[in-house]
Design a protein around this motif. Structure first.
Motif, PDB file in Angstrom:
ATOM      1  N   GLY A 247       9.022 -12.042  86.244  1.00 36.81           N
ATOM      2  CA  GLY A 247       8.046 -11.080  85.728  1.00 36.81           C
ATOM      3  C   GLY A 247       8.683  -9.883  85.052  1.00 36.81           C
ATOM      4  N   ASP A 248       9.996  -9.937  84.785  1.00 40.65           N
ATOM      5  CA  ASP A 248      10.708  -8.789  84.222  1.00 40.65           C
ATOM      6  C   ASP A 248      10.325  -8.592  82.749  1.00 40.65           C
ATOM      7  OD1 ASP A 248      12.427  -6.753  83.561  1.00 40.65           O
ATOM      8  OD2 ASP A 248      14.211  -7.707  84.408  1.00 40.65           O
ATOM      9  N   LEU A 249       9.709  -7.443  82.451  1.00 41.29           N
ATOM     10  CA  LEU A 249       9.326  -7.133  81.082  1.00 41.29           C
ATOM     11  C   LEU A 249      10.412  -6.377  80.336  1.00 41.29           C
ATOM     12  CD1 LEU A 249       5.615  -5.970  81.605  1.00 41.29           C
ATOM     13  CD2 LEU A 249       6.444  -8.236  80.948  1.00 41.29           C
ATOM     14  N   GLY A 250      11.466  -5.961  81.040  1.00 39.44           N
ATOM     15  CA  GLY A 250      12.555  -5.224  80.417  1.00 39.44           C
ATOM     16  C   GLY A 250      12.277  -3.731  80.329  1.00 39.44           C
ATOM     17  N   TRP A 251      13.107  -3.053  79.532  1.00 41.18           N
ATOM     18  CA  TRP A 251      13.031  -1.602  79.397  1.00 41.18           C
ATOM     19  C   TRP A 251      12.086  -1.201  78.273  1.00 41.18           C
ATOM     20  CZ3 TRP A 251      14.947   1.978  82.650  1.00 41.18           C
ATOM     21  CH2 TRP A 251      15.928   1.568  83.568  1.00 41.18           C
ATOM     22  N   PHE A 252      11.338  -0.123  78.511  1.00 40.38           N
ATOM     23  CA  PHE A 252      10.456   0.451  77.493  1.00 40.38           C
ATOM     24  C   PHE A 252      10.755   1.935  77.356  1.00 40.38           C
ATOM     25  CE2 PHE A 252       8.062  -3.106  79.221  1.00 40.38           C
ATOM     26  CZ  PHE A 252       7.475  -3.692  78.109  1.00 40.38           C
ATOM     27  N   GLU A 253      10.952   2.406  76.115  1.00 38.37           N
ATOM     28  CA  GLU A 253      10.894   3.848  75.877  1.00 38.37           C
ATOM     29  C   GLU A 253       9.478   4.308  76.223  1.00 38.37           C
ATOM     30  OE1 GLU A 253      13.503   5.777  74.983  1.00 38.37           O
ATOM     31  OE2 GLU A 253      14.722   3.946  75.130  1.00 38.37           O
ATOM     32  N   MET A 254       9.342   5.542  76.664  1.00 46.69           N
ATOM     33  CA  MET A 254       8.042   5.991  77.167  1.00 46.69           C
ATOM     34  C   MET A 254       6.947   5.866  76.111  1.00 46.69           C
ATOM     35  SD  MET A 254       8.713   6.460  80.244  1.00 46.69           S
ATOM     36  CE  MET A 254       7.110   7.037  80.787  1.00 46.69           C
ATOM     37  N   ALA A 255       7.293   6.088  74.845  1.00 45.42           N
ATOM     38  CA  ALA A 255       6.280   6.000  73.791  1.00 45.42           C
ATOM     39  C   ALA A 255       5.856   4.561  73.511  1.00 45.42           C
ATOM     40  CB  ALA A 255       6.806   6.637  72.507  1.00 45.42           C
ATOM     41  N   ALA A 256       6.647   3.589  74.001  1.00 44.84           N
ATOM     42  CA  ALA A 256       6.370   2.185  73.702  1.00 44.84           C
ATOM     43  C   ALA A 256       5.809   1.422  74.894  1.00 44.84           C
ATOM     44  CB  ALA A 256       7.646   1.501  73.208  1.00 44.84           C
ATOM     45  N   VAL A 257       5.522   2.095  75.992  1.00 45.86           N
ATOM     46  CA  VAL A 257       4.970   1.433  77.176  1.00 45.86           C
ATOM     47  C   VAL A 257       3.603   0.846  76.832  1.00 45.86           C
ATOM     48  CG1 VAL A 257       4.069   1.823  79.499  1.00 45.86           C
ATOM     49  CG2 VAL A 257       6.220   2.882  78.809  1.00 45.86           C
ATOM     50  N   PRO A 258       3.307  -0.408  77.233  1.00 44.72           N
ATOM     51  CA  PRO A 258       1.997  -0.998  76.940  1.00 44.72           C
ATOM     52  C   PRO A 258       0.858  -0.092  77.392  1.00 44.72           C
ATOM     53  CG  PRO A 258       3.466  -2.640  77.874  1.00 44.72           C
ATOM     54  CD  PRO A 258       4.190  -1.341  77.967  1.00 44.72           C
ATOM     55  N   SER A 259      -0.191  -0.030  76.577  1.00 40.83           N
ATOM     56  CA  SER A 259      -1.281   0.923  76.828  1.00 40.83           C
ATOM     57  C   SER A 259      -1.938   0.713  78.188  1.00 40.83           C
ATOM     58  CB  SER A 259      -2.329   0.820  75.719  1.00 40.83           C
ATOM     59  OG  SER A 259      -2.838  -0.503  75.636  1.00 40.83           O
ATOM     60  N   LEU A 260      -1.953  -0.522  78.679  1.00 44.07           N
ATOM     61  CA  LEU A 260      -2.582  -0.793  79.970  1.00 44.07           C
ATOM     62  C   LEU A 260      -1.949   0.010  81.095  1.00 44.07           C
ATOM     63  CD1 LEU A 260      -4.671  -2.651  81.487  1.00 44.07           C
ATOM     64  CD2 LEU A 260      -2.752  -4.205  81.915  1.00 44.07           C
ATOM     65  N   VAL A 261      -0.648   0.268  80.983  1.00 40.38           N
ATOM     66  CA  VAL A 261       0.063   0.964  82.061  1.00 40.38           C
ATOM     67  C   VAL A 261       0.687   2.274  81.588  1.00 40.38           C
ATOM     68  CG1 VAL A 261       0.547  -1.106  83.397  1.00 40.38           C
ATOM     69  CG2 VAL A 261       2.140  -0.408  81.611  1.00 40.38           C
ATOM     70  N   SER A 262       0.231   2.802  80.452  1.00 41.54           N
ATOM     71  CA  SER A 262       0.868   3.987  79.873  1.00 41.54           C
ATOM     72  C   SER A 262       0.801   5.189  80.803  1.00 41.54           C
ATOM     73  CB  SER A 262       0.239   4.322  78.525  1.00 41.54           C
ATOM     74  OG  SER A 262      -1.157   4.524  78.672  1.00 41.54           O
ATOM     75  N   GLU A 263      -0.322   5.364  81.510  1.00 43.80           N
ATOM     76  CA  GLU A 263      -0.433   6.506  82.417  1.00 43.80           C
ATOM     77  C   GLU A 263       0.378   6.267  83.693  1.00 43.80           C
ATOM     78  OE1 GLU A 263      -4.402   7.776  83.144  1.00 43.80           O
ATOM     79  OE2 GLU A 263      -4.930   7.860  81.019  1.00 43.80           O
ATOM     80  N   LEU A 264       0.298   5.064  84.228  1.00 45.75           N
ATOM     81  CA  LEU A 264       1.039   4.757  85.458  1.00 45.75           C
ATOM     82  C   LEU A 264       2.541   4.899  85.253  1.00 45.75           C
ATOM     83  CD1 LEU A 264      -0.825   1.598  86.822  1.00 45.75           C
ATOM     84  CD2 LEU A 264      -0.879   3.909  87.759  1.00 45.75           C
ATOM     85  N   ALA A 265       3.010   4.623  84.043  1.00 44.62           N
ATOM     86  CA  ALA A 265       4.450   4.681  83.779  1.00 44.62           C
ATOM     87  C   ALA A 265       5.025   6.075  84.017  1.00 44.62           C
ATOM     88  CB  ALA A 265       4.728   4.245  82.338  1.00 44.62           C
ATOM     89  N   PHE A 266       4.185   7.102  83.937  1.00 43.73           N
ATOM     90  CA  PHE A 266       4.647   8.472  84.142  1.00 43.73           C
ATOM     91  C   PHE A 266       4.563   8.907  85.605  1.00 43.73           C
ATOM     92  CE2 PHE A 266       3.829   8.604  79.593  1.00 43.73           C
ATOM     93  CZ  PHE A 266       4.878   9.376  79.124  1.00 43.73           C
ATOM     94  N   THR A 267       3.860   8.146  86.436  1.00 43.29           N
ATOM     95  CA  THR A 267       3.599   8.622  87.795  1.00 43.29           C
ATOM     96  C   THR A 267       4.126   7.712  88.904  1.00 43.29           C
ATOM     97  OG1 THR A 267       1.412   7.559  87.755  1.00 43.29           O
ATOM     98  CG2 THR A 267       1.531   9.871  87.071  1.00 43.29           C
ATOM     99  N   MET A 268       4.318   6.418  88.622  1.00 42.10           N
ATOM    100  CA  MET A 268       4.755   5.505  89.686  1.00 42.10           C
ATOM    101  C   MET A 268       6.192   5.789  90.096  1.00 42.10           C
ATOM    102  SD  MET A 268       3.115   1.860  88.445  1.00 42.10           S
ATOM    103  CE  MET A 268       3.766   0.938  89.846  1.00 42.10           C
TER     104      MET A 268
END
Length: 449
Positions: A247-268
């Motif tokens: 299930g590894d999606l790899g690395w994302f720059e913060m601006a490129a995080v998929p929209s479904l998880v864009s908010e969670l990416a800043f808080t998890m």
């Protein structure tokens, strides 16, 4: 109540009216009352009584008209009309209770404060105030309703701060425990590595199929949070394309995080498992595998000392400035700054230390003071200048580059803990406010009528 709205100025007078007037008046009222009552019910029926106040149908409709566009903009499903009415009415009741409490405490939001808040909202969205109005109207939101809703938000924030937030204490031990477990939440993130499990839902699936997929996703979340290896579970259960890669999606720059998880990416936090997230393709489970953050927080700190002369009824601006000009001449002439500060400064706390304010970081003091401080070389004494506190004379002693990462992290942790506590305490406070109030909800009664 109805008779107060009926003008009697056109009724006849005289002996005949004296005898028959009361009967005619009763006849008129009997004739008009049903229509007036129906109109009142349809236009502005009372939907709730809150202590000595009421909420009417037009208020409820106005709040719904404000809430629905906001829900649609966030992508939140709008519930059925009955459920929406009840939810919005509950919100209105809490607003009304807080408004009553604010009035009792004398808390108000004046026009100047409201205008500043609206301009700030517009600026954050890259708009002028007129453009904000146009954007809201284009989205179906009445600007005056939005304006009053903003006023209410400021009012409730001030009330909650006074009643709840200002009393919250955060200990050093709580900060230590938070940093031990959740420090990764506080890192200024530049990139994240995500793992993903998809439980697919076929296009056109019925409610039963959707519910089965939801339950399957929730079961997997429970296993993962219980310690199961994410990569193994993904390989066994995921319908996603990266299932065999754990299930590894790899690395994302913060601006490129998929929209479904864009908010969670800043808080998890690292290692955290999300709740199932719904999308048209199914239910997604996300794990925060790794976080990349910015390096040490290097800031320029300045060690300064000052002499403060406050102005009041007896000390005018010109007098304060003249005194400081004379003190500056004595310092430049060789007299000791610390000695003069102890004898003359109105800042009693620093005066005992010879005016020493210690090491100041950017943002530690007011902008006028910081501007003056930045222009001075080590050892240099400023000209007298004014701030909201009075008139100052400043001397820069030394500058240094300081790694404030630990300090910044502790401050962020303290604020995060405070916000968590505030959320919990405000919820309890609102429950008490509601429990102690008289509230009579009449929606069901009106529906039956």
């Amino acid at each position: 109540m109805v008779m107060n709205r009926i003008s009697l100025s056109g009724l006849p007078t005289g002996p005949m009216w004296a005898r028959r007037g009361p009967l005619l008046l009763l006849w008129l009222v009997a004739l008009l009352l049903p229509g007036l009552a129906v109109a009142a019910t349809e236009l502005d029926a009372i939907v709730a009584v809150v202590n000595d106040d009421v909420i009417v149908a037009s208020e409820l409709r106005k709040e719904i008209d404000l809430v629905v566009p906001q829900m649609e903009q966030r992508g939140t499903p709008v519930p059925p009309p009955d459920a929406l009415e009840r939810q919005v009415l509950d919100r209105l009741i809490l607003k009304r209770l807080q408004l009553q409490r604010a009035e009792a405490l004398g808390i108000q939001v004046d026009e100047a404060m409201l205008e500043r808040a609206l301009e700030s909202i517009a600026t954050r969205n890259g708009l002028t105030l007129d453009e904000l109005r146009q954007a809201l109207e284009a989205g179906g939101v009445n600007f005056e309703d939005f304006r009053e809703d903003t006023r209410m938000q400021i009012l409730t924030s001030q009330l909650q701060n006074q009643e709840v937030v200002k009393n919250i204490q955060v200990t050093d031990q709580e900060v230590d425990r938070f940093l031990e477990k959740e420090s990764s939440r506080l890192i200024e993130r530049t990139a994240v590595r995500l793992q993903h499990i998809l439980i697919a839902v076929p296009e056109g699936a019925d409610e039963a199929e959707v519910e089965r997929a939801r339950q399957r996703a929730q079961t997997l979340v429970a296993r993962l949070r219980g310690g199961a290896d994410f990569a193994r579970v993904a390989a066994e259960s995921s319908d996603g394309r990266q299932a065999l890669e754990g299930g590894d999606l790899g690395w994302f720059e913060m601006a490129a995080v998929p929209s479904l998880v864009s908010e969670l990416a800043f808080t998890m936090a690292e290692g955290e498992i999300s709740d199932p997230l719904r999308s048209p393709s199914g239910f997604h489970i996300i794990r925060m595998a790794e976080i990349r953050g910015s390096g040490p927080q290097l800031v320029t700190q300045t060690q300064v000392r000052h002499i403060l002369i406050r102005t009041n009824e007896l000390v005018a601006d010109a007098d304060a400035r003249r005194r400081l000009e004379q003190l500056r001449m004595r310092i430049v002439g060789g007299e000791d700054f610390a000695t003069l500060a102890r004898a003359n400064s109105d800042d009693t706390g620093s005066a005992l230390r010879g005016g020493d304010l210690g090491w100041l970081s950017p943002g530690d003091t007011v902008s006028e003071f910081e501007t003056q401080m930045a222009t001075l070389a080590a050892g240099e004494v400023s000209q007298p200048f004014r701030t909201a506190f009075g008139w100052h004379l400043v001397q820069v002693l030394e500058r240094r580059e300081q790694d404030t990462t630990d300090e910044v992290m502790r401050n962020k942790a303290r604020e995060a803990i405070r916000q968590r506590k505030a959320t919990e305490e405000i919820d309890l406070w609102l429950q008490r406010l509601r429990a102690e109030a008289y509230v009579d909800i009449r929606l069901d009664r009106l529906a039956r009528e």
